[in-house]
Design an enzyme around this catalytic site. Structure first.
Site, PDB file in Angstrom:
ATOM      1  CE  LYS A 175      41.967 -10.185 -46.949  1.00 29.67           C
ATOM      2  NZ  LYS A 175      41.945 -11.540 -47.500  1.00 29.67           N
ATOM      3  CB  SER A 176      47.750  -9.981 -50.571  1.00 29.45           C
ATOM      4  OG  SER A 176      46.467 -10.231 -51.029  1.00 29.45           O
TER       5      SER A 176
ATOM      6  NE  ARG B 265      51.178 -13.422 -52.119  1.00 29.02           N
ATOM      7  CZ  ARG B 265      49.843 -13.600 -52.068  1.00 29.02           C
ATOM      8  NH1 ARG B 265      49.172 -13.292 -50.955  1.00 29.02           N
ATOM      9  NH2 ARG B 265      49.179 -14.088 -53.109  1.00 29.02           N
TER      10      ARG B 265
ATOM     11  N   GLY C 130      40.405 -17.873 -47.522  1.00 29.33           N
ATOM     12  CA  GLY C 130      40.766 -18.715 -48.665  1.00 29.33           C
ATOM     13  C   GLY C 130      42.275 -18.747 -48.856  1.00 29.33           C
TER      14      GLY C 130
ATOM     15  NE  ARG D  70      36.123 -18.436 -51.135  1.00 28.25           N
ATOM     16  CZ  ARG D  70      37.025 -17.491 -50.858  1.00 28.25           C
ATOM     17  NH1 ARG D  70      37.191 -17.090 -49.613  1.00 28.25           N
ATOM     18  NH2 ARG D  70      37.756 -16.970 -51.813  1.00 28.25           N
TER      19      ARG D  70
ATOM     20  CB  SER E 140      43.797 -18.019 -58.840  1.00 27.45           C
ATOM     21  OG  SER E 140      43.915 -18.209 -57.439  1.00 27.45           O
TER      22      SER E 140
ATOM     23  CG  ASP F 198      39.926  -8.948 -53.408  1.00 29.56           C
ATOM     24  OD1 ASP F 198      39.234  -9.887 -53.836  1.00 29.56           O
ATOM     25  OD2 ASP F 198      41.020  -9.121 -52.832  1.00 29.56           O
TER      26      ASP F 198
ATOM     27  CE  LYS G  79      37.709 -13.602 -55.507  1.00 32.23           C
ATOM     28  NZ  LYS G  79      39.081 -14.061 -55.326  1.00 32.23           N
TER      29      LYS G  79
ATOM     30  NE  ARG H 285      38.250  -7.968 -50.236  1.00 34.18           N
ATOM     31  CZ  ARG H 285      39.240  -7.423 -49.523  1.00 34.18           C
ATOM     32  NH1 ARG H 285      39.129  -6.188 -49.083  1.00 34.18           N
ATOM     33  NH2 ARG H 285      40.340  -8.106 -49.260  1.00 34.18           N
TER      34      ARG H 285
HETATM   35  C1  S3P Z   1      44.456 -13.112 -52.846  1.00 31.25           C
HETATM   36  C2  S3P Z   1      44.105 -13.400 -54.131  1.00 31.25           C
HETATM   37  C3  S3P Z   1      42.758 -13.169 -54.677  1.00 31.25           C
HETATM   38  C4  S3P Z   1      41.965 -12.202 -53.818  1.00 31.25           C
HETATM   39  C5  S3P Z   1      42.066 -12.510 -52.357  1.00 31.25           C
HETATM   40  C6  S3P Z   1      43.523 -12.484 -51.899  1.00 31.25           C
HETATM   41  C7  S3P Z   1      45.841 -13.410 -52.398  1.00 31.25           C
HETATM   42  O1  S3P Z   1      42.071 -14.398 -54.721  1.00 31.25           O
HETATM   43  O2  S3P Z   1      40.612 -12.192 -54.207  1.00 31.25           O
HETATM   44  O3  S3P Z   1      41.336 -11.557 -51.597  1.00 31.25           O
HETATM   45  O4  S3P Z   1      46.253 -12.911 -51.342  1.00 31.25           O
HETATM   46  O5  S3P Z   1      46.529 -14.137 -53.111  1.00 31.25           O
HETATM   47  P1  S3P Z   1      42.230 -15.433 -55.967  1.00 31.25           P
HETATM   48  O6  S3P Z   1      43.626 -15.919 -55.988  1.00 31.25           O
HETATM   49  O7  S3P Z   1      41.273 -16.557 -55.656  1.00 31.25           O
HETATM   50  O8  S3P Z   1      41.844 -14.651 -57.176  1.00 31.25           O
END
Ligand code: S3P
Length: 438
Positions: free
Chosen positions: A24-25, A29, A94, A123, A168, A316, A343, A389
């Site tokens: 996902k991350s 990007r 987020g 949030r 973060s 996570d 979260k 989650r």
């Molecule tokens: C993420 C960063 C984390 C993570 C989120 C995905 C990202 O959050 O908990 O599920 O893709 O950069 P934080 O940057 O708020 O720690």
């Protein structure tokens, strides 16, 4: 139709091989850095979750060119959209909301409103809004810009240096995106290293950046080079099956082509210290990210004290570690994890309540938990708090429990892992006739 799911204990353990949907991350990007490239970024195995679909939808509204065929996605820069009439709805994500702030703040002529669902509107957004304002960003919203909805009027940004109060990757990446669009370099310093997918993707496509420990500097770049990548399997999704296999006797599974970036795999290091049987076979890396097959077998585990610097590398996976701790011998101490409270739900409270309802010995702390095990998990009904989650963590708890567990509002698994219940049926004989409708 009820969105609750009823899951019976897994008899005989979890067995088989599984390939995970894309990370996902990294998929987020691909979208955001693709938005700064006229050639574009193409990704196979793009995340199937609703969060990344929110990113693509918002980027399209923001003028980017998005093509999607099955799990292949291409994102590239389009026309500057000027004033965007429809709100950009980040849904539950987020990452989408915060990275949009970084992207749009430095795009002159753009006006946009970013919003999200009920959970996302609670949030904290000040963590991205404050540093972006220092660069000259014009962003406003409730609480002086502390919460969504946020309005953004894009303009010319200057460079700057930021010491983040928390590790973060979302804030870091928002500032990296702003820096690529700014008129001077942007440096971000974190108190501990957060996931470095942005840095790896930029390096992979040949964008100069400077990195020393937890300090990273990016330079203005008017058009990012393009590239094609294959997104590795999502480690955070793999973590559910790693947990299931470790706590259900008789389990033996292999998870294939999983991203094993060390800034994401603190969970594995912790589990190994607890005595887990985990073997990793490294494969060829993809898009600058290490990839491997992970074999996990049921193991007798010992409690552990998690180190402060490891927390961002397993943020996570902490709900899963709390579940595992209920089955380990002795006390597990998880502290310095106050980020869990902001979260998709307050994950310290959601986990403490749910685990206690199943009979576990959990002491809730302001910044984590002390959990004493092993305790058998009984059956019952647990709240997911509409947090993907948490819903998946309690579904895994059910596999190791003594009686069936009903997880409320389980449809939220689609946020990151729509295939979760199909995969659960594949790995566990005991849950073949799972009652669940997507
Ligand atoms: C993420 C960063 C984390 C993570 C989120 C995905 C990202 O959050 O908990 O599920 O893709 O950069 P934080 O940057 O708020 O720690």
């Amino acid at each position: 139709m009820s969105n609750d799911v009823r899951i019976r204990p897994a008899e005989g353990g979890l067995k088989g091989r599984l390939t995970l949907p894309g990370d996902k991350s990294i998929s987020h990007r691909v979208g955001f850095f693709g938005a700064l490239s006229s050639e574009g970024i193409t990704a196979e195995n793009f995340s199937s979750g609703a969060d990344c679909a929110s990113t693509l939808r918002c980027l399209e509204l923001a003028g980017c060119l998005v093509e999607r065929i099955g799990d292949k996605v291409r994102v590239r820069r389009g026309m500057n959209p000027g004033e965007i009439k429809a709100p950009l709805d980040a849904g539950n994500s987020g990452t989408t909301a915060r990275l949009l702030c970084g992207l749009l703040a430095g795009t002159p002529g753009v006006f946009a409103v970013i919003t999200g669902d009920e959970s996302l509107r609670k949030r904290p957004m000040g963590r991205v809004v404050s540093p972006l304002r220092t660069l000259g960003a014009r962003i406003d919203g409730p609480g002086g810009g502390a919460y969504l909805p946020l309005s953004i009027r894009g303009g010319c940004l200057s460079g700057g240096t930021f010491e983040l109060p928390m590790a973060s990757a979302q804030v870091k990446t928002a500032l990296i995106l702003a820096g690529l669009n700014a008129h001077g370099s942007v440096t971000v310093v974190e108190p501990a290293k957060s996931r470095d997918h942005s840095e790896r993707l930029l390096r992979h496509i040949g964008v100069p950046l400077r990195q020393e420990d937890n300090r990273i500097t990016v330079y203005p770049c008017s058009d990012l080079p393009g590239c094609s990548i294959r997104v590795p399997g999502d480690f955070s999704s793999a973590a559910f099956w790693i947990t299931g296999a470790l706590i259900v006797p008789g389990s033996d599974i292999v998870l294939e082509n999983v991203g094993i970036n060390p800034t994401r795999t603190g969970f594995l290091e912790c589990l190994k210290k607890m005595g887990a049987s985990i073997e990793i076979e490294e494969k060829e890396s993809a898009g600058g990210e290490p990839v491997g097959n992970i074999r996990v077998r049921y193991s007798e585990l010992e409690g552990i004290e998690v180190e402060k610097d490891a927390i961002p590398t397993m943020i996570d996976e902490l709900p899963l570690l709390a579940l595992i701790a209920t089955q380990a011998h002795g006390v597990t101490k998880i502290t310095h994890a106050e980020e869990l409270r902001v979260k998709e739900s307050d994950r310290i409270s959601s986990m403490a309540k749910g685990l206690r309802a199943l009979g576990a010995d959990v002491e809730e702390l302001e910044d984590g938990f002390f959990i004493t095990g092993p305790t058998p998990l009984g059956g019952g009904c647990v709240e997911s708090s509409k947090d993907h989650r948490i819903a998946m963590t309690f579904s895994i708890a059910a596999l190791a429990a003594q009686d069936e567990i009903i997880v409320k509002d389980a449809q939220c698994v689609g946020i990151s892992y729509p295939e979760f219940f199909d995969h659960l049926s594949m790995l566990s004989e005991g849950v073949k006739d799972l009652e669940y409708k997507r």
